[in-house]
Enzyme design. Structure first.
Site, mmCIF file in Angstrom:
data_model
loop_
_atom_site.group_PDB
_atom_site.id
_atom_site.type_symbol
_atom_site.label_atom_id
_atom_site.label_comp_id
_atom_site.label_asym_id
_atom_site.label_seq_id
_atom_site.Cartn_x
_atom_site.Cartn_y
_atom_site.Cartn_z
ATOM 1 C CB CYS A 295 53.659 53.998 -1.039
ATOM 2 S SG CYS A 295 52.831 55.346 -1.915
ATOM 3 C CG HIS B 179 56.682 56.195 2.405
ATOM 4 N ND1 HIS B 179 56.407 55.717 3.671
ATOM 5 C CD2 HIS B 179 55.748 55.635 1.584
ATOM 6 C CE1 HIS B 179 55.367 54.902 3.631
ATOM 7 N NE2 HIS B 179 54.942 54.828 2.377
#
Length: 536
Positions: free
Chosen positions: A447, A428
């Site tokens: 992440c 992301h």
């Protein structure tokens, strides 16, 4: 003393000297008795190994490694076991010399039956290690969650029994160019180790162009021994040394400024033994991931802090990334999955662990804390935090979730790239751009944050949009959350290589940011893998 018929039979069976089972020209009864004894011995020796027992039972206990015409198969196996160290495998565990001696010493059908099964077991251990790795990754580190293919033992030895033995054994090694290049680097390092390594270490904290003296000579000599520059008598940090240092920095993930600062000197002073350990671990990882890699895929190498889109072996997109922090609950796991869609203008649904461990304590002290986040009830609707008594809750019973609506300040930035998985890991954007300027970038909750997320999105959309940038920006301007499916889902591999060799033969090394390589090498050492030096 008169020898018995059985004694004469066993002596003739050993005429070839390597556990060859040759039936002499005796009566059928004697020959049948020998065969029966051999089969019975094989059955007894294999009984404790379910796969081998099933294999031999299916072939009526006919041997693979002893008997008429099996010299070629025995020789191929012994040669493979003896040379297993070329692949960084535990040579002592296979004990090729011991097996060869046992074959020669087998005097009776019963002895030969036992050595037959012993050879089969050594073959299967070697085959399993070569094709799937010496270690079970999950037993080394719980973050090593990749699926390693394991092959059926009975099918493996059955295929070997029907094959060209040398060709079969040769094909067991990972058939990837990366593995072959690592093996070559391993041999180079073993030769260097035999010559004493890269020489004297640099006795300086930092060096820069224009300097001269003993430390510069030490730098020059190590650059020469490492192959980054030609022989030189210069005692000054000249253009040749600067260029060598820059290339070294590129190959070690450092800012290529040509200045030998503290981090650069630390890498230059790393011993050959440590680099050899990294290569051995990388080869083990290649065996864990021995399946052919797709022509096009996303490749995230955690210690390299980069993401690439690979197409036919070449990177067509590359960006810096930030990966999980080096704590037990934040390290980015290693696994493979398939990217199916991206979300433009995403909401951030805060992971439960972050809600309870980080935000709940803040909310207990101040209801207005983390005001950018909405408190979400069980019905999926926002709840007025002013009406909540946070003090009555703990990590186990907190009944709310938390969400951050789309915005430039959203923790996920303006786009996320999804490959749904049980680890809740994805790629992301991020509003925190400053961390991308650091050489070591392990700061996230797990992440993978992408430095150039818009360019990444354009590259992913190129196969389905005439104007990928225009399409993406058009959706972005709506400020509304939107899912965009990829018409051609793309495999994603999140890996951990601290050593690799590129297509031009240049070795690259990175720091063991999560200390995983150290644990893997410790496991390999316990299994019998050792460093070796080779005289050139």
């Amino acid at each position: 003393m008169t020898r018995s018929p059985t004694r004469r039979l066993t002596l003739k069976m050993m005429a070839a000297g390597a556990a060859s089972f040759v039936l002499p020209n005796f009566g059928a009864g004697q020959a049948n008795a020998a065969v029966t004894a051999l089969k019975q011995s094989i059955a007894e020796a294999a009984a404790r190994d379910e796969a081998l027992s099933a294999f031999y039972r299916e072939r009526n206990y006919k041997p693979v490694f002893v008997g008429n015409g099996d010299g070629r198969r025995r020789g191929a196996l012994l040669k493979a076991l003896a040379s297993s160290g070329d692949h960084g495998l535990p040579t002592k565990a296979y004990d090729a010399d011991g097996l060869k001696a046992a074959m020669k010493a087998a005097r009776t059908p019963s002895d030969q039956g036992r050595v037959e099964v012993q050879a089969a077991q050594r073959f299967l251990d070697y085959a399993d290690h070569m094709r799937s790795g010496v270690l079970n990754p999950r037993s080394v580190d719980s973050s090593l969650v990749m699926d390693v293919p394991r092959y059926d033992r009975a099918s493996t030895i059955d295929a070997f029994s029907k094959s060209n033995p040398a060709a079969f054994l040769k094909k067991m090694a990972p058939r990837k160019a990366e593995y072959v290049r690592l093996q070559k680097e391993k041999m180079n390092l073993e030769k260097l180790l035999g010559k004493g390594g890269w020489g004297e270490k640099i006795q300086a904290k930092s060096l820069k162009p224009g300097q001269s003296g003993g430390a510069v000579v030490q730098l020059r000599n190590r650059m020469i021994r490492m192959g980054y520059m030609r022989k030189s008598a210069s005692q000054t940090y000249d253009a040749a040394i600067q260029s060598a240092v820059q290339q070294f920095q590129v190959n070690h993930g450092l800012a290529p400024d040509g200045v030998a600062g503290a981090s650069t000197i630390a890498q230059i002073n790393t011993d050959v033994q440590e680099r050899l350990q990294q290569v051995l671990v990388a080869m083990e990882r290649q065996r864990w991931n021995s399946r052919p890699t797709e022509k096009k895929h996303v490749w995230v190498n955690i210690p390299d802090f980069h993401v690439d889109i690979m197409n036919n072996g070449k990177s067509t997109f590359r960006s810096r990334v930030v990966v999980g922090k080096n704590t037990s609950d934040r390290r980015t796991p290693e696994f493979s999955d398939t990217m199916e869609f991206m979300v433009i203008n995403p909401s951030w649904y805060v992971p439960r662990s972050i809600v309870t461990k980080e935000y709940l304590p803040l909310l207990k002290r101040n209801k207005g804390a983390a005001g950018q986040l909405q408190i979400i009830g069980s019905n999926g609707r926002p709840v007025n935090r002013a009406n909540i008594n946070f003090a009555q809750y703990n990590e186990r019973n907190f009944p709310y979730s938390m969400k951050q609506p789309p915005s430039k300040g959203n923790a996920l930035g303006l786009v996320k790239f999804m490959f749904p998985n049980k680890y809740n890991i994805y790629l992301h954007d991020t509003p925190s751009k400053s961390l991308f300027g650091r050489e070591s970038r392990a700061f996230s909750h797990g992440c993978v944050r992408v430095h150039k997320p818009f360019d990444f999105a354009y590259a992913l959309l190129a196969n389905q949009e005439k104007d990928p940038e225009g399409f993406f920006q058009g959706v972005l301007r709506t400020k509304q959350e939107r899912r965009v499916d990829l018409r051609e889902p793309l495999p994603v591999h999140i890996v951990y290589y601290t050593a690799w060799v590129d297509a031009k033969g240049r070795a690259h090394y990175r720091d063991d940011v999560y200390n995983r390589d150290a644990r893997i090498f410790a496991g390999l050492s316990r299994a019998g893998v050792s460093l070796r030096s080779v005289a050139s």
